[in-house]
Design a protein around this motif. Structure first.
Motif, PDB file in Angstrom:
ATOM      1  N   ASP A 100      65.493  39.491  35.303  1.00  0.00           N
ATOM      2  CA  ASP A 100      65.479  39.065  36.700  1.00  0.00           C
ATOM      3  C   ASP A 100      65.297  37.538  36.660  1.00  0.00           C
ATOM      4  O   ASP A 100      65.255  36.938  35.577  1.00  0.00           O
ATOM      5  N   TYR A 101      65.203  36.919  37.845  1.00  0.00           N
ATOM      6  CA  TYR A 101      65.139  35.443  37.844  1.00  0.00           C
ATOM      7  C   TYR A 101      63.939  34.929  37.056  1.00  0.00           C
ATOM      8  O   TYR A 101      64.035  33.945  36.325  1.00  0.00           O
ATOM      9  N   ASP A 102      62.784  35.601  37.198  1.00  0.00           N
ATOM     10  CA  ASP A 102      61.574  35.093  36.554  1.00  0.00           C
ATOM     11  C   ASP A 102      61.676  35.177  35.033  1.00  0.00           C
ATOM     12  O   ASP A 102      61.350  34.216  34.329  1.00  0.00           O
ATOM     13  N   SER A 103      62.134  36.339  34.528  1.00  0.00           N
ATOM     14  CA  SER A 103      62.198  36.459  33.065  1.00  0.00           C
ATOM     15  C   SER A 103      63.302  35.558  32.504  1.00  0.00           C
ATOM     16  O   SER A 103      63.175  35.016  31.401  1.00  0.00           O
ATOM     17  N   ALA A 104      64.381  35.356  33.270  1.00  0.00           N
ATOM     18  CA  ALA A 104      65.436  34.449  32.810  1.00  0.00           C
ATOM     19  C   ALA A 104      64.906  33.013  32.742  1.00  0.00           C
ATOM     20  O   ALA A 104      65.185  32.270  31.793  1.00  0.00           O
ATOM     21  N   LEU A 105      64.105  32.646  33.737  1.00  0.00           N
ATOM     22  CA  LEU A 105      63.565  31.281  33.745  1.00  0.00           C
ATOM     23  C   LEU A 105      62.528  31.091  32.627  1.00  0.00           C
ATOM     24  O   LEU A 105      62.467  30.024  32.011  1.00  0.00           O
ATOM     25  N   ASP A 106      61.750  32.140  32.348  1.00  0.00           N
ATOM     26  CA  ASP A 106      60.808  32.071  31.219  1.00  0.00           C
ATOM     27  C   ASP A 106      61.569  31.782  29.934  1.00  0.00           C
ATOM     28  O   ASP A 106      61.156  30.974  29.109  1.00  0.00           O
ATOM     29  N   ARG A 107      62.689  32.477  29.783  1.00  0.00           N
ATOM     30  CA  ARG A 107      63.485  32.283  28.576  1.00  0.00           C
ATOM     31  C   ARG A 107      64.053  30.854  28.530  1.00  0.00           C
ATOM     32  O   ARG A 107      64.072  30.206  27.480  1.00  0.00           O
ATOM     33  N   SER A 134      81.764  41.237  36.423  1.00  0.00           N
ATOM     34  CA  SER A 134      82.586  42.345  35.925  1.00  0.00           C
ATOM     35  C   SER A 134      83.934  41.846  35.405  1.00  0.00           C
ATOM     36  O   SER A 134      84.464  42.367  34.423  1.00  0.00           O
ATOM     37  N   GLU A 135      84.478  40.819  36.022  1.00  0.00           N
ATOM     38  CA  GLU A 135      85.765  40.273  35.589  1.00  0.00           C
ATOM     39  C   GLU A 135      85.662  39.713  34.161  1.00  0.00           C
ATOM     40  O   GLU A 135      86.526  39.957  33.312  1.00  0.00           O
ATOM     41  N   ILE A 136      84.579  38.991  33.906  1.00  0.00           N
ATOM     42  CA  ILE A 136      84.408  38.405  32.570  1.00  0.00           C
ATOM     43  C   ILE A 136      84.177  39.506  31.528  1.00  0.00           C
ATOM     44  O   ILE A 136      84.691  39.434  30.411  1.00  0.00           O
ATOM     45  N   VAL A 137      83.436  40.550  31.927  1.00  0.00           N
ATOM     46  CA  VAL A 137      83.209  41.664  30.992  1.00  0.00           C
ATOM     47  C   VAL A 137      84.539  42.323  30.625  1.00  0.00           C
ATOM     48  O   VAL A 137      84.831  42.554  29.446  1.00  0.00           O
ATOM     49  N   PRO A 176      73.313  38.951  34.157  1.00  0.00           N
ATOM     50  CA  PRO A 176      74.262  39.826  34.852  1.00  0.00           C
ATOM     51  C   PRO A 176      74.611  39.286  36.229  1.00  0.00           C
ATOM     52  O   PRO A 176      73.917  39.531  37.197  1.00  0.00           O
ATOM     53  N   ASP A 177      75.713  38.531  36.301  1.00  0.00           N
ATOM     54  CA  ASP A 177      76.078  37.841  37.537  1.00  0.00           C
ATOM     55  C   ASP A 177      77.137  38.646  38.282  1.00  0.00           C
ATOM     56  O   ASP A 177      78.326  38.447  38.102  1.00  0.00           O
ATOM     57  N   GLY A 178      76.711  39.559  39.109  1.00  0.00           N
ATOM     58  CA  GLY A 178      77.735  40.278  39.878  1.00  0.00           C
ATOM     59  C   GLY A 178      77.253  41.675  40.227  1.00  0.00           C
ATOM     60  O   GLY A 178      76.587  42.332  39.428  1.00  0.00           O
ATOM     61  N   ILE A 179      77.634  42.095  41.421  1.00  0.00           N
ATOM     62  CA  ILE A 179      77.212  43.400  41.919  1.00  0.00           C
ATOM     63  C   ILE A 179      77.785  44.508  41.035  1.00  0.00           C
ATOM     64  O   ILE A 179      77.151  45.546  40.822  1.00  0.00           O
ATOM     65  N   LEU A 220      68.160  47.722  35.559  1.00  0.00           N
ATOM     66  CA  LEU A 220      68.574  46.414  36.067  1.00  0.00           C
ATOM     67  C   LEU A 220      68.518  46.492  37.587  1.00  0.00           C
ATOM     68  O   LEU A 220      69.273  47.238  38.201  1.00  0.00           O
ATOM     69  N   GLN A 221      67.576  45.748  38.183  1.00  0.00           N
ATOM     70  CA  GLN A 221      67.318  45.913  39.615  1.00  0.00           C
ATOM     71  C   GLN A 221      68.262  45.090  40.479  1.00  0.00           C
ATOM     72  O   GLN A 221      68.701  45.513  41.532  1.00  0.00           O
ATOM     73  N   GLU A 222      68.533  43.867  40.057  1.00  0.00           N
ATOM     74  CA  GLU A 222      69.270  42.957  40.935  1.00  0.00           C
ATOM     75  C   GLU A 222      70.210  42.110  40.104  1.00  0.00           C
ATOM     76  O   GLU A 222      70.001  41.932  38.907  1.00  0.00           O
ATOM     77  N   ARG A 223      71.224  41.565  40.772  1.00  0.00           N
ATOM     78  CA  ARG A 223      72.078  40.639  40.043  1.00  0.00           C
ATOM     79  C   ARG A 223      71.386  39.286  40.027  1.00  0.00           C
ATOM     80  O   ARG A 223      70.618  38.945  40.931  1.00  0.00           O
ATOM     81  N   VAL A 224      71.625  38.547  38.960  1.00  0.00           N
ATOM     82  CA  VAL A 224      71.053  37.208  38.838  1.00  0.00           C
ATOM     83  C   VAL A 224      72.248  36.275  38.900  1.00  0.00           C
ATOM     84  O   VAL A 224      72.982  36.157  37.928  1.00  0.00           O
ATOM     85  N   THR A 225      72.498  35.670  40.037  1.00  0.00           N
ATOM     86  CA  THR A 225      73.733  34.898  40.142  1.00  0.00           C
ATOM     87  C   THR A 225      73.592  33.551  39.433  1.00  0.00           C
ATOM     88  O   THR A 225      72.505  32.963  39.386  1.00  0.00           O
ATOM     89  N   GLY A 226      74.720  33.095  38.900  1.00  0.00           N
ATOM     90  CA  GLY A 226      74.726  31.789  38.243  1.00  0.00           C
ATOM     91  C   GLY A 226      74.300  30.697  39.221  1.00  0.00           C
ATOM     92  O   GLY A 226      73.541  29.800  38.871  1.00  0.00           O
ATOM     93  N   VAL A 227      74.775  30.803  40.475  1.00  0.00           N
ATOM     94  CA  VAL A 227      74.462  29.777  41.482  1.00  0.00           C
ATOM     95  C   VAL A 227      72.941  29.719  41.714  1.00  0.00           C
ATOM     96  O   VAL A 227      72.331  28.652  41.661  1.00  0.00           O
ATOM     97  N   ASP A 228      72.336  30.874  41.953  1.00  0.00           N
ATOM     98  CA  ASP A 228      70.902  30.874  42.261  1.00  0.00           C
ATOM     99  C   ASP A 228      70.050  30.565  41.026  1.00  0.00           C
ATOM    100  O   ASP A 228      69.013  29.917  41.140  1.00  0.00           O
ATOM    101  N   PHE A 229      70.499  31.023  39.866  1.00  0.00           N
ATOM    102  CA  PHE A 229      69.732  30.724  38.650  1.00  0.00           C
ATOM    103  C   PHE A 229      69.762  29.212  38.391  1.00  0.00           C
ATOM    104  O   PHE A 229      68.747  28.615  38.033  1.00  0.00           O
ATOM    105  N   LEU A 230      70.940  28.599  38.621  1.00  0.00           N
ATOM    106  CA  LEU A 230      71.021  27.147  38.420  1.00  0.00           C
ATOM    107  C   LEU A 230      70.045  26.429  39.356  1.00  0.00           C
ATOM    108  O   LEU A 230      69.395  25.459  38.945  1.00  0.00           O
ATOM    109  N   THR A 231      69.923  26.904  40.584  1.00  0.00           N
ATOM    110  CA  THR A 231      68.988  26.261  41.521  1.00  0.00           C
ATOM    111  C   THR A 231      67.564  26.324  40.966  1.00  0.00           C
ATOM    112  O   THR A 231      66.814  25.340  41.015  1.00  0.00           O
TER     113      THR A 231
END
Ligand code: UDP
Length: 251
Positions: free
Chosen positions: A20-27, A45-48, A69-72, A85-96
């Motif tokens: 999720d956003y928190d564990s991604a940011l920890d990493r 899904s397109e990239i996968v 995982p960026d995408g519904i 996996l509870q929620e998508r972590v979008t590239g846009v929001d993770f970058l913010t």
């Protein structure tokens, strides 16, 4: 600080981190302390689907330090496969979130990609940099470059990134170009501790492309909004049902 262990699952045999956003940011924080440049990829899904057909893309995703995982489609696929996996972590929001972290720690960013300047406006990367600094006034932008360089200019560009002394590199060249660029050059960057491929995110910051309104995002319909705005993406949007069918019929 090593951060918590993150589970890496496989969807259509492509690895995805259950973050999720928190564990991604920890990493991310760990990457900023570690030597060398860690690569963050943001597959939807397109990239996968593309990675199942492009061994080089699959190989570099396997070598990424963080696969968000960026995408519904990925969230739905995870549900079908009973992956937590509870929620998508979008590239846009993770970058913010990353920008906030860079500002808080005094670390700098280099923005590479998107359209160059024209008679009416600055380059998208420069406009994005200005918008980022407005939102995060303490953010240090070490440098920018547009994404329409020739192969012969690549070595000079890699030098420019190193000479900027940037701690973090954000690459918006579209997929898989951006992932391949990072993977190919990550050992050459002297100061960069982590790099991410972000697709059209600099356009969103610059205001040259609008993100779907929240209603569409919250209902998992961002892909439909983008399609309605840019019908030329027709073939790309079709990848989502293809992906879902593959997930349903693959063990
Ligand atoms: N782009 C670039 N150089 C190229 C091709 C594309 O800088 O050679 C940029 C393009 O201007 C856009 C981004 O890469 O800002 C890709 O956007 P797209 O919406 O295709 O990304 P997605 O998020 O869908 O992968």
């Amino acid at each position: 600080m090593e951060g918590k262990e993150i589970e890496r699952a496989r969807i259509l045999d492509i690895p995805v981190d259950l973050v999720d956003y928190d564990s991604a940011l920890d990493r991310f924080r760990v990457f900023m302390e570690n030597p060398g440049c860690d690569m963050i990829v943001t597959p939807n899904s397109e990239i996968v689907v593309n990675a199942t057909k492009d061994p080089a893309l699959k190989d570099l995703i396997e070598h990424a330090s963080l696969i968000i995982p960026d995408g519904i489609g990925l969230v739905k696929a995870a549900k079908i496969k009973h992956l937590p996996l509870q929620e998508r972590v979008t590239g846009v929001d993770f970058l913010t979130r990353i920008l906030g972290e860079l500002e808080a720690t005094g670390k700098s960013i280099f923005l590479l990609g998107s359209k160059p300047a024209n008679e009416e406006r600055a380059s998208v990367a420069d406009m994005a940099a200005a918008a980022m600094k407005e939102r995060f006034p303490g953010l240090v932008v070490a440098g920018t470059n547009d994404g329409y360089f020739k192969a012969a200019e690549e070595a000079a560009l890699v030098r420019k990134i190193s000479e900027s002394g940037a701690d973090f590199l954000c690459v918006a060249l579209g997929s898989p170009k951006q992932e391949k660029f990072i993977y190919e050059h990550k050992s050459e960057f002297t100061s960069v501790k982590a790099a991410i491929g972000v697709g059209g995110t600099l356009d969103v910051w610059a205001g040259t492309v609008k993100r779907a309104p929240e209603f569409w995002q919250n209902h998992g319909l961002e892909w439909l909004y983008r399609f309605l705005k840019e019908p030329v993406r027709f073939k790309r949007v079709l990848q989502l049902p293809v992906f879902m069918l593959k997930v349903m019929f693959t063990k």
